[in-house]
Enzyme design. Structure first.
Site: not given
Ligand code: GLV
Ligand code: GLV
Length: 323
Positions: A157-158, A160, A180, A241, A270, A288, A290
């Site tokens: 829960l950072g 993002i 963590r 990741r 990837e 990928h 995001g």
């Molecule tokens: C993308 O995957 C990032 O880490 O910014």
């Protein structure tokens, strides 16, 4: 007079960022429209004071050796930095920076897009129409899974993870999290969320969404055993990741109906994707993406360029990675 600092950029960046870099030194951008191979990367960085790197560049002792003793900063255009051996660079007094914050919303948006796509079968539905398959509206046709009153289990829960939680609240979901470390009570209250152990979270979540960084502790966090601990009707979403998930184990679990579906933006090797996943209707895959909006990629590159400029000017980094 000193000659200007050499700044190497391993893959093209938006013009706004190039402009910042040009003001800070002598810029060389890779002319290749693909990731540089390790030996090409080492050749390209010889004599560099600063290198702007991408998440597919392996930054380690051999890289630092190739760059030489003048290397002062490695600026990764990404929030993740699992591609960098940070202790090795710090031991050489090279500053490492990343781009947190500017990609939070874009990544959370994509996560939610994937979550909706997999629970409402959007990829499958698109393929059906594009294939010209006959269909008609009926009450049992292509039913998905609703989100209201379901539990979203967030791993990590950072920034993002929290942005994903806010979106999930708007959809009427309950939020549980593990990770963590616990967030502050204020954040828990604002997101109406409870900390669970990983075991509890896997047992309770209808959707598990991964937002932890890739570290030795999180590699294959999702494996045959943890997949079996999930609810049979649950979905997995991964926008962090690839190696956080054991991809062959996931394919196995999906084939055996251990979980209901998966939505993946990142992969273990990837650009390769475990071939079995590509044959499954209940799997949604994106390459990928995001942070892939015009606005966000510009902000990321600008921040990476500003980190370089600031270090070269002797003012220190804006976003130093210390781990
Ligand atoms: C993308 O995957 C990032 O880490 O910014
Ligand atoms: C569905 O399309 C509805 O009108 O209920």
């Amino acid at each position: 007079m000193h000659s200007p600092a050499r700044i190497v950029v391993t893959r093209d960046v938006p013009d706004a960022a190039l402009k910042v870099l040009h003001d800070a030194g002598d810029v060389r951008v890779s002319g290749e429209d693909r990731p540089l191979r390790p030996e090409e990367l080492r050749e390209a960085v010889a004599g560099a004071s600063a290198v702007v790197t991408m998440l597919h560049d392996r930054i380690d002792n051999a890289f630092a050796e190739a760059a030489g003793p003048g290397l002062r900063v490695v600026s990764n255009v990404a929030v993740g930095y699992d591609n960098i051996d940070v202790p090795a660079l710090r031991a050489r007094e090279v500053v490492v920076t990343n781009t947190p914050g500017v990609l939070t919303d874009a990544t959370a948006d994509l996560t939610f897009g994937l979550l909706l796509a997999v629970t409402r079968r959007l990829g499958e539905a698109e393929r059906l129409l594009r294939a010209g398959t006959p269909w008609s509206f009926h009450l049992g046709f292509m039913l998905g899974t609703g989100l209201q009153d379901k539990t979203l289990g967030i791993v990590g829960l950072g920034q993002i993870g929290q942005a994903v939680a806010r979106r999930a609240l708007a959809f009427g979901m309950r939020i549980a999290y593990t990770g963590r470390k616990r967030v502050t009570e204020d954040v828990e209250k604002a997101l109406d969320t409870t900390y669970l152990t990983m075991d509890e979270l896997l047992r309770e979540a209808d959707v598990v969404s991964l937002h932890c960084p890739l570290t030795p502790a999180t590699r294959h966090l999702i494996n045959a055993e943890t997949l079996r601990a999930m609810k049979p009707g649950a979905f997995l979403v991964n926008t962090t990741r690839g190696p956080v998930v054991d991809e062959p184990a996931l394919a196995e679990a999906l084939a055996g109906g251990v979980i209901a579906g998966a939505a993946l933006d990142v992969f273990e090797k990837e650009p390769e994707v475990e071939p079995r996943l590509l044959t499954m209707e209940n799997v949604v895959v994106t390459p990928h993406l995001g942070s892939a909006t015009v606005e966000t990629r510009t902000e990321m590159a600008l921040l990476a360029a500003r980190n370089v400029a600031s270090v070269l000017a002797g003012n220190g980094p804006l976003n130093e990675v210390r781990a």
